[in-house]
Design a protein around this motif. Structure first.
Motif, PDB file in Angstrom:
ATOM      1  N   PRO A   6      45.741  29.897  40.870  1.00  0.00           N
ATOM      2  CA  PRO A   6      47.060  29.059  42.036  1.00  0.00           C
ATOM      3  C   PRO A   6      48.702  29.953  41.343  1.00  0.00           C
ATOM      4  N   TRP A   7      49.119  29.510  42.982  1.00  0.00           N
ATOM      5  CA  TRP A   7      50.870  29.811  41.945  1.00  0.00           C
ATOM      6  C   TRP A   7      51.535  28.748  43.281  1.00  0.00           C
ATOM      7  N   LEU A  12      56.027  29.615  48.723  1.00  0.00           N
ATOM      8  CA  LEU A  12      54.039  29.850  49.528  1.00  0.00           C
ATOM      9  C   LEU A  12      53.570  29.348  48.303  1.00  0.00           C
ATOM     10  N   VAL A  13      52.434  28.111  48.617  1.00  0.00           N
ATOM     11  CA  VAL A  13      51.078  28.255  47.936  1.00  0.00           C
ATOM     12  C   VAL A  13      50.354  28.277  48.097  1.00  0.00           C
ATOM     13  N   VAL A  14      49.569  29.268  47.163  1.00  0.00           N
ATOM     14  CA  VAL A  14      48.604  30.312  47.060  1.00  0.00           C
ATOM     15  C   VAL A  14      47.492  29.786  46.460  1.00  0.00           C
ATOM     16  N   ASP A  15      46.713  30.152  47.177  1.00  0.00           N
ATOM     17  CA  ASP A  15      45.183  29.703  46.016  1.00  0.00           C
ATOM     18  C   ASP A  15      44.641  30.631  45.151  1.00  0.00           C
ATOM     19  N   LYS A  16      43.665  30.720  44.611  1.00  0.00           N
ATOM     20  CA  LYS A  16      43.109  30.969  43.727  1.00  0.00           C
ATOM     21  C   LYS A  16      42.204  32.417  43.816  1.00  0.00           C
ATOM     22  N   ASP A  17      42.691  32.663  45.140  1.00  0.00           N
ATOM     23  CA  ASP A  17      42.161  34.575  45.857  1.00  0.00           C
ATOM     24  C   ASP A  17      43.098  34.459  46.368  1.00  0.00           C
ATOM     25  N   ARG A  18      44.098  34.635  45.845  1.00  0.00           N
ATOM     26  CA  ARG A  18      45.653  35.378  46.400  1.00  0.00           C
ATOM     27  C   ARG A  18      45.979  34.676  47.842  1.00  0.00           C
ATOM     28  N   LYS A  19      45.920  33.219  48.637  1.00  0.00           N
ATOM     29  CA  LYS A  19      45.351  33.775  50.232  1.00  0.00           C
ATOM     30  C   LYS A  19      46.843  32.714  49.197  1.00  0.00           C
ATOM     31  N   ALA A  20      47.890  33.138  50.961  1.00  0.00           N
ATOM     32  CA  ALA A  20      49.337  31.674  50.790  1.00  0.00           C
ATOM     33  C   ALA A  20      48.245  30.433  51.719  1.00  0.00           C
ATOM     34  N   THR A  21      48.022  29.598  51.785  1.00  0.00           N
ATOM     35  CA  THR A  21      47.755  28.406  52.569  1.00  0.00           C
ATOM     36  C   THR A  21      48.516  27.583  53.065  1.00  0.00           C
ATOM     37  N   PRO A  62      51.360  27.534  38.025  1.00  0.00           N
ATOM     38  CA  PRO A  62      53.301  28.198  37.598  1.00  0.00           C
ATOM     39  C   PRO A  62      53.703  28.504  38.708  1.00  0.00           C
ATOM     40  N   LEU A  63      55.340  28.327  38.787  1.00  0.00           N
ATOM     41  CA  LEU A  63      55.865  28.657  39.788  1.00  0.00           C
ATOM     42  C   LEU A  63      56.294  30.346  39.308  1.00  0.00           C
ATOM     43  N   VAL A  64      56.111  31.246  40.196  1.00  0.00           N
ATOM     44  CA  VAL A  64      56.521  32.562  39.944  1.00  0.00           C
ATOM     45  C   VAL A  64      57.810  32.666  40.413  1.00  0.00           C
ATOM     46  N   GLY A  65      58.609  32.435  40.503  1.00  0.00           N
ATOM     47  CA  GLY A  65      60.317  32.581  40.859  1.00  0.00           C
ATOM     48  C   GLY A  65      60.848  34.501  40.901  1.00  0.00           C
ATOM     49  N   LEU A  66      60.583  34.755  43.166  1.00  0.00           N
ATOM     50  CA  LEU A  66      60.616  36.009  43.342  1.00  0.00           C
ATOM     51  C   LEU A  66      62.369  36.696  43.500  1.00  0.00           C
ATOM     52  N   HIS A  67      63.171  36.640  42.683  1.00  0.00           N
ATOM     53  CA  HIS A  67      64.414  36.977  43.052  1.00  0.00           C
ATOM     54  C   HIS A  67      64.616  37.983  44.372  1.00  0.00           C
ATOM     55  N   VAL A  68      65.165  37.627  45.326  1.00  0.00           N
ATOM     56  CA  VAL A  68      65.338  38.373  46.422  1.00  0.00           C
ATOM     57  C   VAL A  68      66.993  38.647  46.639  1.00  0.00           C
ATOM     58  N   PRO A  69      67.014  39.800  45.867  1.00  0.00           N
ATOM     59  CA  PRO A  69      68.576  40.307  46.123  1.00  0.00           C
ATOM     60  C   PRO A  69      69.094  39.652  48.010  1.00  0.00           C
ATOM     61  N   GLU A  79      51.186  18.059  48.487  1.00  0.00           N
ATOM     62  CA  GLU A  79      49.921  17.890  49.033  1.00  0.00           C
ATOM     63  C   GLU A  79      49.059  19.658  49.006  1.00  0.00           C
ATOM     64  N   ALA A  80      49.463  20.382  49.342  1.00  0.00           N
ATOM     65  CA  ALA A  80      48.759  21.562  49.564  1.00  0.00           C
ATOM     66  C   ALA A  80      48.496  22.409  47.765  1.00  0.00           C
ATOM     67  N   LEU A  81      49.934  21.594  47.697  1.00  0.00           N
ATOM     68  CA  LEU A  81      49.876  22.157  45.950  1.00  0.00           C
ATOM     69  C   LEU A  81      48.457  21.393  45.097  1.00  0.00           C
ATOM     70  N   ARG A  82      48.138  20.545  45.216  1.00  0.00           N
ATOM     71  CA  ARG A  82      47.120  19.101  44.994  1.00  0.00           C
ATOM     72  C   ARG A  82      45.825  19.901  45.580  1.00  0.00           C
ATOM     73  N   LYS A  83      45.595  20.229  46.461  1.00  0.00           N
ATOM     74  CA  LYS A  83      44.819  21.035  47.373  1.00  0.00           C
ATOM     75  C   LYS A  83      44.056  21.865  46.458  1.00  0.00           C
ATOM     76  N   THR A  84      45.115  22.670  46.277  1.00  0.00           N
ATOM     77  CA  THR A  84      44.717  23.885  45.685  1.00  0.00           C
ATOM     78  C   THR A  84      44.516  23.990  43.761  1.00  0.00           C
ATOM     79  N   LYS A  85      45.264  22.965  43.559  1.00  0.00           N
ATOM     80  CA  LYS A  85      45.156  22.607  42.137  1.00  0.00           C
ATOM     81  C   LYS A  85      43.838  21.723  42.050  1.00  0.00           C
ATOM     82  N   ALA A  86      43.076  21.560  42.469  1.00  0.00           N
ATOM     83  CA  ALA A  86      41.156  20.591  42.386  1.00  0.00           C
ATOM     84  C   ALA A  86      40.189  21.440  42.547  1.00  0.00           C
TER      85      ALA A  86
END
Length: 161
Positions: free
Chosen positions: A41-42, A127-136, A71-78, A154-161
């Motif tokens: 997850p990310w 975006l909260v992204v689960d282990k299957d690369r799905k944005a939840t 992990p925090l994935v910072g995608l810079h969008v100029p 809370e969605a991040l916590r659930k994703t981590k669990a």
């Protein structure tokens, strides 16, 4: 195409949306400023270096991601020409206290093509992204501590669990 922005502020994505693979181009010219992130997850932050809300969001979410060990994935969008100046996003990250090399944070210099794939329209988009690369969950904009942010955590916590 992945239609993420079905609503203005954010919330759970039901059903979750499969995201395209993250950009793979290496190197600072337009690619990863760090190593690419590990498997999800990310917590993805689509941000622009001249966007005040983006900068506040990165500052506010970095400790949350660290605490939850996601992990925090910072995608810079100029958005403006200054965003594309050599070293500009890196200087902004340094000023924010989340510089390149901060453990658990992975940065890409120019993720415009990826942002276009998911039809990003607003800065910042988180975006909260689960282990299957799905944005939840999606959070659009930054208002600091509010119910939408609490829901995303809370969605991040659930994703981590």
């Amino acid at each position: 195409m992945v239609q993420l922005l079905d609503f203005h502020r954010g919330g759970p994505l039901d059903p979750p949306r499969l995201l395209p693979p993250l950009p793979t181009r290496p190197g600072p010219a337009g690619g990863w400023l760090t190593e690419p992130p590990p498997d999800p997850p990310w917590l993805i932050a689509l941000w622009g270096a001249t966007c005040w809300y983006c900068k506040k969001g990165l500052q506010g979410l970095a400790p949350v991601a660290k605490e939850l060990e996601i992990p925090l994935v910072g995608l810079h969008v100029p958005e403006f020409p200054v965003d594309e100046e050599p070293g500009f996003p890196e200087r902004v990250l340094e000023e924010l206290g989340v510089p390149i090399g901060t453990e658990g944070i992975f940065y890409h210099r120019d993720a415009r093509p990826w942002a276009e794939l998911i039809e990003m329209r607003y800065w910042p988009t988180f975006l909260v992204v689960d282990k299957d690369r799905k944005a939840t969950f999606v959070l659009i904009g930054w208002a600091g501590e509010d119910q939408a942010l609490r829901d995303m955590i809370e969605a991040l916590r659930k994703t981590k669990a």
